[in-house]
Design a protein around this motif. Sequence first.
Motif, short mmCIF file in Angstrom:
data_model
loop_
_atom_site.label_atom_id
_atom_site.label_comp_id
_atom_site.label_asym_id
_atom_site.label_seq_id
_atom_site.Cartn_x
_atom_site.Cartn_y
_atom_site.Cartn_z
N GLN A 1 3.06 5.92 -3.00
CA GLN A 1 4.17 6.94 -3.34
C GLN A 1 4.00 6.76 -4.97
OE1 GLN A 1 7.72 4.71 -1.69
NE2 GLN A 1 7.08 5.49 0.31
N ILE A 2 3.93 5.77 -5.72
CA ILE A 2 4.13 5.69 -6.87
C ILE A 2 2.90 6.47 -7.89
CG2 ILE A 2 3.89 4.32 -9.27
CD1 ILE A 2 5.24 2.16 -7.32
N TYR A 3 1.72 6.09 -7.28
CA TYR A 3 0.51 6.56 -8.05
C TYR A 3 -0.15 7.99 -7.21
CZ TYR A 3 0.52 2.14 -10.65
OH TYR A 3 0.89 1.33 -11.40
N LYS A 4 0.25 8.38 -6.15
CA LYS A 4 -0.32 9.33 -5.62
C LYS A 4 -1.83 9.82 -5.68
CE LYS A 4 4.35 11.65 -5.71
NZ LYS A 4 5.00 10.29 -5.19
N ASN B 1 -4.14 0.31 6.99
CA ASN B 1 -3.19 0.82 6.00
C ASN B 1 -3.57 1.51 5.13
OD1 ASN B 1 -1.52 -1.33 7.43
ND2 ASN B 1 -2.01 -2.87 5.87
N ILE B 2 -4.75 1.67 4.79
CA ILE B 2 -5.16 2.72 3.72
C ILE B 2 -5.61 3.89 4.33
CG2 ILE B 2 -7.33 3.27 2.35
CD1 ILE B 2 -5.92 1.10 1.23
N LEU B 3 -5.87 3.99 5.68
CA LEU B 3 -5.83 5.29 6.37
C LEU B 3 -4.64 5.78 6.60
CD1 LEU B 3 -8.58 4.36 9.36
CD2 LEU B 3 -8.80 5.82 7.35
N GLU B 4 -3.63 5.09 6.89
CA GLU B 4 -2.35 5.50 7.50
C GLU B 4 -1.73 5.99 5.98
OE1 GLU B 4 0.05 5.71 10.51
OE2 GLU B 4 -2.20 6.28 10.55
N ILE C 1 0.86 -1.06 0.00
CA ILE C 1 -0.13 -0.01 -0.01
C ILE C 1 0.98 1.35 0.15
CG2 ILE C 1 -1.85 1.16 1.26
CD1 ILE C 1 -2.82 -1.18 -0.03
N ASN C 2 1.92 1.34 0.84
CA ASN C 2 2.82 2.46 0.76
C ASN C 2 3.55 2.56 -0.56
OD1 ASN C 2 2.26 2.98 3.55
ND2 ASN C 2 3.87 1.76 4.54
#
Length: 144
Positions: free
Chosen positions: A89-92, A125-128, A84-85
């Motif tokens: 980072q890639i797609y923003k 994970n999505i929230l973070e 997810i991180n």
Amino acid sequence: MQHIDLKGKRIFVTGAAGFIGANLVMNLLETISPVTIIGIDNLNDYYDVSIKEYRLKEINKKAENHPESSWTFIKADISDKSVINVLFQIYKPEIVVNLAAQAGVRYSITNPDVYISSNLNGFYNILEACRHSYDNGAKGVERL
């Protein structure tokens, strides 16, 4: 109710191969132009995987008919924080629609760990990732 303009946005859809997720993606491709959609789904076998694969093929067909927009699918699990991180980072993404969840009430009684992993840890994970999308002054996720 406030109108949200999705034209030109990067939209991250979890559970993209599920019934609601796939229909959302196809509707976005059909009605918003241009749009960038990044879909993620783990394609687990709780439901027939061939149905999910069929939906993804239908999304690909729809995307081919709308070349001004883009569709990217990633087979991965939202409970994997590092994935997810990296994807954020890639797609923003500017918009995040979290539809991923382990289905089945009865199954949750016999396999609660699967639900904790997907429905709680995955959503966390999505929230973070949304929260950290603002790090270092970045524009960040506009809507979850």
